[in-house]
Design a protein around this motif. Structure first.
Motif, short mmCIF file in Angstrom:
data_model
loop_
_atom_site.label_atom_id
_atom_site.label_comp_id
_atom_site.label_asym_id
_atom_site.label_seq_id
_atom_site.Cartn_x
_atom_site.Cartn_y
_atom_site.Cartn_z
N ARG A 121 -32.66 -16.95 -9.72
CA ARG A 121 -31.85 -17.83 -8.90
C ARG A 121 -31.32 -17.06 -7.69
NH1 ARG A 121 -32.05 -22.90 -8.81
NH2 ARG A 121 -29.80 -23.26 -8.62
N SER A 122 -30.95 -17.80 -6.66
CA SER A 122 -30.34 -17.25 -5.47
C SER A 122 -29.10 -18.06 -5.14
CB SER A 122 -31.31 -17.27 -4.29
OG SER A 122 -30.65 -16.96 -3.08
N GLU B 192 -30.36 -25.13 -3.91
CA GLU B 192 -31.21 -26.20 -3.38
C GLU B 192 -30.59 -26.95 -2.20
OE1 GLU B 192 -32.57 -25.00 -7.24
OE2 GLU B 192 -30.58 -25.62 -6.56
N ASP B 193 -29.28 -27.11 -2.18
CA ASP B 193 -28.64 -27.90 -1.12
C ASP B 193 -28.35 -27.10 0.14
OD1 ASP B 193 -28.68 -30.02 -2.88
OD2 ASP B 193 -26.68 -29.57 -3.67
N TRP C 20 -22.06 -15.80 -12.10
CA TRP C 20 -23.17 -16.65 -12.55
C TRP C 20 -22.99 -16.89 -14.05
CZ3 TRP C 20 -26.98 -18.59 -9.32
CH2 TRP C 20 -27.07 -18.03 -8.05
N THR C 21 -22.33 -17.98 -14.40
CA THR C 21 -22.21 -18.38 -15.79
C THR C 21 -23.04 -19.65 -15.96
OG1 THR C 21 -19.99 -17.43 -15.95
CG2 THR C 21 -20.63 -19.03 -17.63
N CYS C 22 -24.16 -19.53 -16.66
CA CYS C 22 -25.15 -20.61 -16.68
C CYS C 22 -25.48 -21.03 -18.11
CB CYS C 22 -26.44 -20.16 -15.98
SG CYS C 22 -26.18 -19.68 -14.25
N VAL D 173 -32.06 -25.98 -14.73
CA VAL D 173 -31.66 -24.73 -14.08
C VAL D 173 -30.98 -24.97 -12.74
CG1 VAL D 173 -33.41 -23.33 -15.23
CG2 VAL D 173 -33.96 -24.47 -13.07
N THR D 174 -31.16 -26.13 -12.14
CA THR D 174 -30.50 -26.41 -10.86
C THR D 174 -28.98 -26.48 -11.00
OG1 THR D 174 -30.82 -28.79 -11.19
CG2 THR D 174 -32.51 -27.60 -9.94
#
Length: 432
Positions: free
Chosen positions: A197-198, A202-203, A254-256, A262-263
């Motif tokens: 991820r970066s 996406e937005d 980054w807490t995912c 994934v988005t």
């Protein structure tokens, strides 16, 4: 011999042993047992599964950070105007995750190697004897020549004229740094889950970046930050920290949860003031703020000279904090298994209450444990019975005792041993 071996194998493969259980009707023990079980259940569901997410496996990210500063500063000293750009006020200039933005400075221009008086307060003297030639002090600017000059300081071999940093400019020379902007580009990879991820999610595209400015509520994903906003969000006052310097930590969190798309994995930015607050301007402190020196060397008529700057600035440390989770059957079964094992605590506690604390503990102990005493063999021989027949007789007596008990769960009336004794006496009388 063969039959013994055959019987042993048969017993091993075709028989099942189960623990003996005793149903105890006691309100106090029952309540204790259920409270403990509910507590264990709440721990397993609430803590292990909901809070700690024990049904998921976890991974931390491999991270890379790139930074870029933008902005122009302006100073005017004694009619000398100067514009400061990124190459002048950012150290180092490679765009690292840790860097310093200059906000104040003391400049000493035209220094060259030679002899000159030391700064007052460093090597004061009355005679040449006070200046030991060839020696130097840790806080001095050079090596003493052994001469006490007219201003009552020792002469030194150093870059002359020596720097005078007794007075720090106030207000800071580069208050315009408050309007500088910082661009952070961060990429993370979770090797266990194969996800990259970066923070340019996406937005976020080129058109959005060109006009956005980070705001915790209105634009939380914008990767462009105004320095004044960073200092404010960290709890500091910009003018105070700009004067003597300080340090601020920028945490990219980054807490995912990869159980969803994934988005939904997006960064959160947090700001922490490390040092440089108003309280640190207290003169009683040993070291206040953050500063360092650097020099620009040049040649003037074949003489090497330099411009020395003592830089006061804000140090920014960008820290990536990451934790990703995803459902995994192995930790799920492990958590369930450990939880089921903890349920055994209720049994242990209730047994302790039954066997050692209640007034009728002797009765419960007699019901829980079955003793293999020698009286079984002795009484069976006395009555002329086979051992198995005697055991059946004793079991029947226990059953008779059980049906004759009152419904009081704590009653000891009609004990097993009494009924067995009655049957034993009756049988002996019959034989006679």
């Amino acid at each position: 011999m063969k039959s013994h071996i055959s019987n042993a194998l048969s017993d091993f493969f075709f028989e099942y042993e189960t623990p003996r259980q005793v149903l105890v009707r006691n309100r106090r023990v029952g309540v204790v047992c259920r409270i403990i079980q509910l507590g264990v259940l709440a721990y397993i569901i609430g803590w292990v599964f909901i809070y700690e997410k024990g049904y998921q496996s976890a991974d931390t990210a491999v991270s890379s950070v790139f930074t870029k500063m933008k902005g122009v500063g302006y100073t005017s000293i004694n009619g000398s105007e100067r514009v400061w750009d990124v190459a002048d006020y950012v150290f180092p200039s490679q765009g690292d995750a840790s860097f310093v933005v200059m906000t104040n400075y003391i400049i000493t221009e035209g220094q060259e190697m030679g002899t000159c008086p030391e700064l007052h307060g460093k090597h004061n003297c009355s005679t040449n004897a006070d200046c030991e030639g060839g020696s130097f002090k840790r806080t001095g600017h050079g090596q003493m020549t052994g001469v006490c000059v007219e201003n009552k300081t020792c002469e030194v071999l150093a870059w002359c004229p020596v720097e005078d940093d007794h007075k720090i400019p106030d207000p800071p020379m580069l208050m315009s740094a408050e309007n500088y902007t910082l661009f952070i580009k961060n990429s993370v990879t979770f090797p266990l889950f194969g996800v990259s991820r970066s923070n340019l999610v996406e937005d976020i595209d080129a058109a959005y970046i060109s006009k956005c400015l980070h705001h915790p509520d209105d634009a939380p994903l914008c990767p462009i930050f105004k320095l004044g906003d960073i200092v404010k969000l960290s709890g500091f006052d910009f003018e105070t920290i700009a004067r003597v310097g300080g340090a601020i930590g920028i945490v990219v969190d980054w807490t995912c949860n990869f159980d969803v798309d994934v988005t939904h994995c997006k960064p959160q930015y947090n700001f922490h003031g490390l040092y440089g607050n108003a309280a640190e301007t207290d003169k009683a402190k040993a070291s206040v703020g953050y500063n360092f020196r650097y020099a620009k060397h040049y040649m003037d008529n074949k003489v090497q000279k330099r411009t020395l700057l003592k830089v006061f600035g804000i140090r920014f440390d960008i820290i990536v904090q990451s934790l990703a989770r995803k459902f995994d059957i192995i930790p799920t079964l492990t958590a369930i298994g450990s939880g089921v094992g903890i349920f055994g605590v209720a049994t242990v506690v209730c047994d302790l209450v039954l066997l050692y604390l209640l007034p009728k503990r002797a009765f419960y102990k007699n019901m829980k444990f079955k003793y293999t005493d020698t009286h079984v063999q002795h009484d069976s021989e006395l009555l002329g019975l086979e051992k198995s027949d005697y055991c059946n007789l004793e079991a029947n007596a226990r059953q008779v005792q059980g049906t004759g008990q009152s419904n009081d769960p704590d009653s000891e009336a009609g004990s097993t041993e009494t009924e067995v004794s009655k049957v034993r006496v009756s049988y002996i009388s019959y034989k006679k």
